[in-house]
Write an enzyme that holds these catalytic residues in place. Structure first.
Site, PDB file in Angstrom:
ATOM      1  N   ASP A   1      -0.595   2.514   8.323  1.00  0.00           N
ATOM      2  CA  ASP A   1      -1.174   1.899   9.330  1.00  0.00           C
ATOM      3  C   ASP A   1      -0.291   1.926  10.697  1.00  0.00           C
ATOM      4  OD1 ASP A   1      -3.060  -0.917   7.782  1.00  0.00           O
ATOM      5  OD2 ASP A   1      -3.115   1.312   7.985  1.00  0.00           O
TER       6      ASP A   1
ATOM      7  N   HIS B   1     -24.211  16.114  20.331  1.00  0.00           N
ATOM      8  CA  HIS B   1     -23.672  15.594  19.062  1.00  0.00           C
ATOM      9  C   HIS B   1     -22.533  14.460  19.566  1.00  0.00           C
ATOM     10  CE1 HIS B   1     -21.018  18.791  19.779  1.00  0.00           C
ATOM     11  NE2 HIS B   1     -20.043  18.169  18.964  1.00  0.00           N
TER      12      HIS B   1
ATOM     13  N   ASP C   1       1.963  -0.157  11.621  1.00  0.00           N
ATOM     14  CA  ASP C   1       1.641  -1.457  12.483  1.00  0.00           C
ATOM     15  C   ASP C   1       2.882  -2.536  12.077  1.00  0.00           C
ATOM     16  OD1 ASP C   1      -0.515  -3.222   9.946  1.00  0.00           O
ATOM     17  OD2 ASP C   1       1.282  -1.947   9.689  1.00  0.00           O
TER      18      ASP C   1
ATOM     19  N   GLY D   1      -6.758   0.922   8.597  1.00  0.00           N
ATOM     20  CA  GLY D   1      -6.134   0.122   9.760  1.00  0.00           C
ATOM     21  C   GLY D   1      -6.662  -1.191   9.770  1.00  0.00           C
ATOM     22  N   ARG D   2      -6.350  -1.974   8.661  1.00  0.00           N
ATOM     23  CA  ARG D   2      -6.855  -3.331   8.367  1.00  0.00           C
ATOM     24  C   ARG D   2      -6.600  -4.207   9.707  1.00  0.00           C
ATOM     25  NH1 ARG D   2      -5.415  -5.700   2.720  1.00  0.00           N
ATOM     26  NH2 ARG D   2      -3.690  -4.851   3.219  1.00  0.00           N
TER      27      ARG D   2
ATOM     28  N   ILE E   1      -8.638   8.227   0.811  1.00  0.00           N
ATOM     29  CA  ILE E   1      -8.266   9.617   0.931  1.00  0.00           C
ATOM     30  C   ILE E   1      -7.197   9.606   1.980  1.00  0.00           C
ATOM     31  CG2 ILE E   1      -9.724  10.269   2.979  1.00  0.00           C
ATOM     32  CD1 ILE E   1     -10.431  12.779   1.175  1.00  0.00           C
ATOM     33  N   GLN E   2      -7.133   8.710   2.963  1.00  0.00           N
ATOM     34  CA  GLN E   2      -6.103   8.751   3.935  1.00  0.00           C
ATOM     35  C   GLN E   2      -4.781   8.335   3.511  1.00  0.00           C
ATOM     36  OE1 GLN E   2      -8.149   7.007   7.764  1.00  0.00           O
ATOM     37  NE2 GLN E   2      -9.371   6.216   6.064  1.00  0.00           N
ATOM     38  N   ARG E   3      -4.812   7.767   2.211  1.00  0.00           N
ATOM     39  CA  ARG E   3      -3.575   7.203   1.801  1.00  0.00           C
ATOM     40  C   ARG E   3      -2.999   8.343   0.826  1.00  0.00           C
ATOM     41  NH1 ARG E   3      -4.113   1.613   1.026  1.00  0.00           N
ATOM     42  NH2 ARG E   3      -2.905   1.626  -1.278  1.00  0.00           N
TER      43      ARG E   3
ATOM     44  N   GLY F   1       0.995  -1.304   0.052  1.00  0.00           N
ATOM     45  CA  GLY F   1       0.009   0.021  -0.106  1.00  0.00           C
ATOM     46  C   GLY F   1       0.772   1.107   0.077  1.00  0.00           C
TER      47      GLY F   1
ATOM     48  N   ASP G   1       5.792  -5.073   6.034  1.00  0.00           N
ATOM     49  CA  ASP G   1       6.258  -6.212   6.485  1.00  0.00           C
ATOM     50  C   ASP G   1       6.496  -7.301   5.288  1.00  0.00           C
ATOM     51  OD1 ASP G   1       4.778  -6.297   9.608  1.00  0.00           O
ATOM     52  OD2 ASP G   1       6.886  -5.763   9.050  1.00  0.00           O
ATOM     53  N   GLY G   2       5.497  -7.296   4.411  1.00  0.00           N
ATOM     54  CA  GLY G   2       5.486  -8.044   3.507  1.00  0.00           C
ATOM     55  C   GLY G   2       6.586  -7.862   2.329  1.00  0.00           C
TER      56      GLY G   2
ATOM     57  N   THR H   1       3.908   2.820   5.692  1.00  0.00           N
ATOM     58  CA  THR H   1       2.328   2.286   5.796  1.00  0.00           C
ATOM     59  C   THR H   1       1.816   3.409   6.723  1.00  0.00           C
ATOM     60  OG1 THR H   1       0.980   0.660   6.540  1.00  0.00           O
ATOM     61  CG2 THR H   1       3.001   0.422   7.524  1.00  0.00           C
TER      62      THR H   1
ATOM     63  N   VAL I   1      17.084   8.374  -1.035  1.00  0.00           N
ATOM     64  CA  VAL I   1      17.879   6.991  -1.271  1.00  0.00           C
ATOM     65  C   VAL I   1      18.770   7.860  -2.667  1.00  0.00           C
ATOM     66  CG1 VAL I   1      17.921   4.820  -2.428  1.00  0.00           C
ATOM     67  CG2 VAL I   1      16.329   5.440  -0.131  1.00  0.00           C
TER      68      VAL I   1
ATOM     69  N   ARG J   1       1.010  -5.303  -5.972  1.00  0.00           N
ATOM     70  CA  ARG J   1       1.131  -6.460  -5.114  1.00  0.00           C
ATOM     71  C   ARG J   1       1.801  -7.895  -6.277  1.00  0.00           C
ATOM     72  NH1 ARG J   1      -2.429  -3.436  -1.927  1.00  0.00           N
ATOM     73  NH2 ARG J   1      -1.824  -3.609   0.180  1.00  0.00           N
TER      74      ARG J   1
ATOM     75  N   ARG K   1     -24.850   9.339  10.928  1.00  0.00           N
ATOM     76  CA  ARG K   1     -24.745   9.380   9.715  1.00  0.00           C
ATOM     77  C   ARG K   1     -23.066   8.632   9.664  1.00  0.00           C
ATOM     78  NH1 ARG K   1     -29.089  10.522   9.171  1.00  0.00           N
ATOM     79  NH2 ARG K   1     -30.010  11.948   8.226  1.00  0.00           N
TER      80      ARG K   1
HETATM   81  O1  F6P Z   1      -1.640   0.525   3.791  1.00  0.00           O
HETATM   82  C1  F6P Z   1      -2.397  -0.103   4.560  1.00  0.00           C
HETATM   83  C2  F6P Z   1      -3.888   0.045   4.152  1.00  0.00           C
HETATM   84  O2  F6P Z   1      -4.143   1.289   3.840  1.00  0.00           O
HETATM   85  C3  F6P Z   1      -4.860  -0.645   5.063  1.00  0.00           C
HETATM   86  O3  F6P Z   1      -5.049   0.505   6.223  1.00  0.00           O
HETATM   87  C4  F6P Z   1      -6.053  -0.803   4.174  1.00  0.00           C
HETATM   88  O4  F6P Z   1      -6.946  -1.615   4.826  1.00  0.00           O
HETATM   89  C5  F6P Z   1      -5.284  -1.371   2.919  1.00  0.00           C
HETATM   90  O5  F6P Z   1      -3.953  -0.897   2.887  1.00  0.00           O
HETATM   91  C6  F6P Z   1      -6.158  -1.060   1.777  1.00  0.00           C
HETATM   92  O6  F6P Z   1      -5.249  -1.914   0.829  1.00  0.00           O
HETATM   93  P1  F6P Z   1      -5.649  -1.534  -0.756  1.00  0.00           P
HETATM   94  O7  F6P Z   1      -5.179  -0.280  -0.940  1.00  0.00           O
HETATM   95  O8  F6P Z   1      -4.902  -2.529  -1.592  1.00  0.00           O
HETATM   96  O9  F6P Z   1      -7.045  -1.801  -0.992  1.00  0.00           O
END
Ligand code: F6P
Length: 338
Positions: free
Chosen positions: A137, A226, A139, A180-181, A261-263, A15, A107-108, A135, A27, A76, A254
């Protein structure tokens, strides 16, 4: 006598995360500074297998430090999981004369890099690899911090602050799902930062009555009109939680899933600076002859760890912060704030 590193590859995998470009830039620029050639590999391990590479110079990484995503793309790769796929990747590394490889990801990504280095050694080829943790996450067990986390937190906070405005006007309950899978770092950090009424994380089993219903009731009794519930995607579905709130508490929530969007977004100063230091350290470690390492942060310091050992490491989840969240929201202030 250590074999001198003359040419290295760099790739991004898994990701994507804001700050990856800052790491790639560091680098390449550090390699050039140390007299080492740098080859960019597009689309992660797939790109290596398919010879999707190009020579990188200082200009290749100009004006990218502030850009989200990754100019090297990411993907991937199922094929790379197999020794036959890694053998193809190894042939490309030999063709290019790569002595080292910097892999930016999770990690992967690091497990793949280590497997490639070992397969190279079995074939009598020295390919030293270094991992940079990236990442959103946060994590990765060996590193207190991973590139992208701070930017993702700020993106989520900005979105939830906007949601709060309209929830306040309509005196509504908002249920927000953050990424945060498998980990609740984003949810807990963001939950504290927005003064959430409740936060659900995979590290803590969810009890609807204790973790949501009672917190909303207590806040309502204290005069709050609220409510903000933040859910890590690994802890449950915001839609299902919204339905239960409707059925069992009688509110009309709601639901917002922040999703990818968080990525994205321009990396924050913290992510740019951390990524720059990690990229610099990765090349410094490689040229010092210390391969198969992961660059990590521990107590704010940048360290390099043995990759095999680092991949076994676990970091304790800051559950003490969960208590802080509860203390700060359990009273449910009458103020306009949280
Ligand atoms: O990079 C981690 C992550 O954003 C997780 O939080 C999320 O569940 C996953 O990747 C989503 O993966 P993809 O972009 O393959 O849908």
């Amino acid at each position: 006598m250590e074999k001198q590193v003359k040419r290295i590859g760099v790739l991004t995998s898994g990701g994507d995360a804001p700050g990856m470009n800052a790491a790639v830039r560091a680098v390449v620029r550090t390699a050039i500074c140390k007299g080492v050639e740098c080859v960019g590999i597009r689309r992660g391990w797939n790109g290596l297998i398919n010879s999707d590479f190009f020579p990188m110079n200082a200009g290749s990484v100009s004006h990218i430090i502030d850009k989200g995503g990754t100019i090297l793309y990411t993907a991937r790769s199922e094929e790379f999981r197999e020794p036959s796929g890694r053998a193809k990747a190894l042939d490309v590394c030999k063709l290019l004369g790569l002595d080292g490889l910097v892999a930016i990801g999770g990690d992967g990504t690091f497990r793949g890099a280590l497997a490639l280095s070992r397969q190279a050694a079995e074939a009598g080829h020295s390919l030293q690899v270094v991992g940079i943790p990236a990442t959103i996450d946060n994590d990765i067990g060996c590193s207190h911090y991973t590139i992208g986390f701070d930017t993702a937190c700020n993106t989520a906070v900005e979105c939830i602050d906007k949601l709060r405005d309209t929830m306040q006007s309509h005196e509504r309950c908002s249920v927000v799902e953050v990424m945060g899978r498998h980990a609740g770092y984003l949810a807990l950090y963001v939950g504290i930062a927005v003064g959430a009424t409740a936060v659900l994380i995979p590290e803590r089993s969810v009890d609807f009555e204790r973790d949501i219903a009672e917190k909303i009731r207590r806040a309502r009794l204290a005069g709050t009109t609220h409510f903000m519930v933040v859910v890590a995607e690994g802890a449950g579905s915001a839609v299902e939680i919204g339905n239960r709130i409707r059925e069992e508490i009688g509110l009309d929530p709601r639901v917002t899933v922040l999703g990818h969007i968080q990525r994205g977004g321009s990396p924050t100063a913290r992510d740019r600076e951390t990524a720059s230091r990690m990229g610099y350290e990765a090349v410094t470690v490689l040229t010092a002859g210390r391969g198969n390492r992961i660059i990590a942060t521990q107590d704010g310091r940048i360290v390099d760890l043995d990759m095999e050992e680092a991949l076994q490491m676990k970091k304790s989840f800051p559950m003490d912060r969960y208590q802080i969240l509860e203390a700060l929201t359990s009273t449910g202030s009458r103020s306009e704030g949280d």
